[in-house]
Design a protein around this motif. Sequence first.
Motif, PDB file in Angstrom:
ATOM      1  N   GLU A  55     142.261  58.701  73.448  1.00  0.00           N
ATOM      2  CA  GLU A  55     142.424  59.768  73.563  1.00  0.00           C
ATOM      3  C   GLU A  55     140.562  59.553  73.555  1.00  0.00           C
ATOM      4  N   LEU A  56     140.274  59.739  72.268  1.00  0.00           N
ATOM      5  CA  LEU A  56     138.389  59.378  72.680  1.00  0.00           C
ATOM      6  C   LEU A  56     137.708  58.735  74.306  1.00  0.00           C
ATOM      7  N   GLU A  57     138.241  57.648  75.017  1.00  0.00           N
ATOM      8  CA  GLU A  57     137.590  57.424  75.594  1.00  0.00           C
ATOM      9  C   GLU A  57     137.952  57.881  76.763  1.00  0.00           C
ATOM     10  N   SER A  58     139.101  58.659  76.910  1.00  0.00           N
ATOM     11  CA  SER A  58     139.360  58.959  77.862  1.00  0.00           C
ATOM     12  C   SER A  58     138.497  60.424  78.133  1.00  0.00           C
ATOM     13  N   GLY A  59     138.129  61.346  77.511  1.00  0.00           N
ATOM     14  CA  GLY A  59     137.194  62.677  76.587  1.00  0.00           C
ATOM     15  C   GLY A  59     135.677  62.241  76.925  1.00  0.00           C
ATOM     16  N   VAL A  60     135.359  60.910  76.623  1.00  0.00           N
ATOM     17  CA  VAL A  60     134.538  60.814  76.495  1.00  0.00           C
ATOM     18  C   VAL A  60     133.935  60.333  78.439  1.00  0.00           C
ATOM     19  N   LYS A  61     134.908  59.488  79.138  1.00  0.00           N
ATOM     20  CA  LYS A  61     134.343  59.323  80.182  1.00  0.00           C
ATOM     21  C   LYS A  61     134.845  60.660  80.862  1.00  0.00           C
ATOM     22  N   GLU A  62     135.283  61.624  80.742  1.00  0.00           N
ATOM     23  CA  GLU A  62     135.806  63.363  81.345  1.00  0.00           C
ATOM     24  C   GLU A  62     134.797  63.914  81.419  1.00  0.00           C
ATOM     25  N   TYR A  63     133.651  63.625  80.192  1.00  0.00           N
ATOM     26  CA  TYR A  63     132.269  64.629  79.875  1.00  0.00           C
ATOM     27  C   TYR A  63     131.657  63.996  81.123  1.00  0.00           C
ATOM     28  N   GLN A  64     131.589  62.528  80.895  1.00  0.00           N
ATOM     29  CA  GLN A  64     130.387  61.973  81.700  1.00  0.00           C
ATOM     30  C   GLN A  64     130.981  61.941  83.477  1.00  0.00           C
ATOM     31  N   THR A  65     131.702  62.295  83.481  1.00  0.00           N
ATOM     32  CA  THR A  65     132.415  62.555  85.612  1.00  0.00           C
ATOM     33  C   THR A  65     131.536  64.070  85.425  1.00  0.00           C
ATOM     34  N   PHE A  66     131.666  64.327  84.313  1.00  0.00           N
ATOM     35  CA  PHE A  66     132.124  66.058  84.325  1.00  0.00           C
ATOM     36  C   PHE A  66     130.230  66.818  84.642  1.00  0.00           C
ATOM     37  N   PHE A  67     129.495  65.518  84.133  1.00  0.00           N
ATOM     38  CA  PHE A  67     128.155  66.162  84.178  1.00  0.00           C
ATOM     39  C   PHE A  67     127.612  64.864  84.948  1.00  0.00           C
ATOM     40  N   LYS A  68     128.082  64.434  85.828  1.00  0.00           N
ATOM     41  CA  LYS A  68     127.460  62.948  86.639  1.00  0.00           C
ATOM     42  C   LYS A  68     126.424  62.094  86.183  1.00  0.00           C
ATOM     43  N   LEU A  69     126.995  61.830  84.803  1.00  0.00           N
ATOM     44  CA  LEU A  69     126.552  60.953  84.328  1.00  0.00           C
ATOM     45  C   LEU A  69     127.279  59.418  84.867  1.00  0.00           C
ATOM     46  N   LYS A  70     126.472  58.693  84.373  1.00  0.00           N
ATOM     47  CA  LYS A  70     128.169  57.110  84.206  1.00  0.00           C
ATOM     48  C   LYS A  70     128.802  57.273  83.647  1.00  0.00           C
ATOM     49  N   VAL A  71     129.868  56.834  84.379  1.00  0.00           N
ATOM     50  CA  VAL A  71     130.882  57.617  83.855  1.00  0.00           C
ATOM     51  C   VAL A  71     131.746  55.532  83.458  1.00  0.00           C
ATOM     52  N   THR A  72     131.517  54.914  81.990  1.00  0.00           N
ATOM     53  CA  THR A  72     131.736  54.398  81.176  1.00  0.00           C
ATOM     54  C   THR A  72     132.717  54.211  80.091  1.00  0.00           C
ATOM     55  N   GLY A  73     132.600  55.175  79.557  1.00  0.00           N
ATOM     56  CA  GLY A  73     133.962  55.851  78.682  1.00  0.00           C
ATOM     57  C   GLY A  73     132.999  55.197  77.386  1.00  0.00           C
ATOM     58  N   VAL A  74     131.306  54.438  77.399  1.00  0.00           N
ATOM     59  CA  VAL A  74     131.220  54.129  76.258  1.00  0.00           C
ATOM     60  C   VAL A  74     130.084  55.126  75.991  1.00  0.00           C
ATOM     61  N   LEU A  75     129.598  55.476  74.050  1.00  0.00           N
ATOM     62  CA  LEU A  75     128.563  56.111  74.675  1.00  0.00           C
ATOM     63  C   LEU A  75     126.847  56.073  74.175  1.00  0.00           C
ATOM     64  N   ASP A  76     126.716  55.719  75.554  1.00  0.00           N
ATOM     65  CA  ASP A  76     125.093  55.790  75.919  1.00  0.00           C
ATOM     66  C   ASP A  76     124.477  56.591  75.335  1.00  0.00           C
ATOM     67  N   GLN A  77     122.906  56.226  75.983  1.00  0.00           N
ATOM     68  CA  GLN A  77     121.782  57.110  75.352  1.00  0.00           C
ATOM     69  C   GLN A  77     121.373  58.692  76.019  1.00  0.00           C
ATOM     70  N   GLU A  78     121.861  58.182  76.919  1.00  0.00           N
ATOM     71  CA  GLU A  78     121.989  59.194  78.089  1.00  0.00           C
ATOM     72  C   GLU A  78     123.131  61.072  78.199  1.00  0.00           C
TER      73      GLU A  78
END
Length: 292
Positions: free
Chosen positions: A71-94
């Motif tokens: 669930e957290l991975e899918s949340g992180v991916k959704e966050y990255q998708t929303f903000f047009k970041l690289k969608v990895t599901g990993v908590l990168d620095q960006e």
Amino acid sequence: MTSKISFLYILVLSAILIICHAHHEFLKDLNGTRKGDHANGLIELKKFLSYLGYVNPANSIHMNDDFFDDELESGVKEYQTFFKLKVTGVLDQETLNLMSKPRCGTPDHYFMRNSEVNHSFEKVHLSISSRYRLVKAWPPNKRNLTFSYSPNTRLDAKVPIVIAFRKWSRISPFRFLITHGRYVDGDIKIGFKRWDHGDGYPFDGKGGILAHAFYPPDGRFHFDADEIWDTKVRQGTLDIQGVALHEVGHILGLGHSADRNAVMFPHVEYGEPRKNFSQDDIDGIRALYPNN
Ligand SMILES: [Zn+2]
Ligand SMILES: [Zn+2]
């Protein structure tokens, strides 16, 4: 005596440091964290992403531990998708850098916490290339909105708030009129609140969440009273007019935009220059009220 004073001094100093760094401190050790990991701070991250609508507590048995689950991975991916970041599901620095910036507390996704939202409406507009989001419109017969201030509202906030209303009047069919009736009778109810103030979206002291507003026809519009508010753009303070302009967008039914130049982008920093409406804001409000 001297040691007593220096002990006190250290105590006060550490209290100040704790207050200054309380926000999103939990993010600092999470760089590189991914699904399957255990890491300190993931509990707070899950709470934060649930507050913003990215993580659904009903889908996770790990809300109260530090395990990085599906669930957290899918949340992180959704966050990255929303903000047009690289969608990895990993908590990168960006991703962590963006998460740690102060922001509006109105959720980016409303589907889990607000059953009043018309879901199909939101989805239709997700498929087009624009970055704005339409959540809910006022009915066609409602174009004059009254506003009221809670009794403890700081006086210097009123002019900047009215200026923000006027700016929206120029690009939308709405007129904003002060109500001389009771606070609760305004279509838009403005107040400065602290911590848990009874609407399910507690504030968090200085930094972090700065303000929030509810979609039509709710009209609640709250500033976090613990921020350092200002009537001007200045280093170290938060501009009331700039934040008000963003929140009025929610009052009219706009969600958050991923366009960093848009007034409806959720993050705003202390001392940040005032924004004008971007084309994305203008396209958004016109799409929400096309026949006016
Ligand atoms: Zn917002
Ligand atoms: Zn509130």
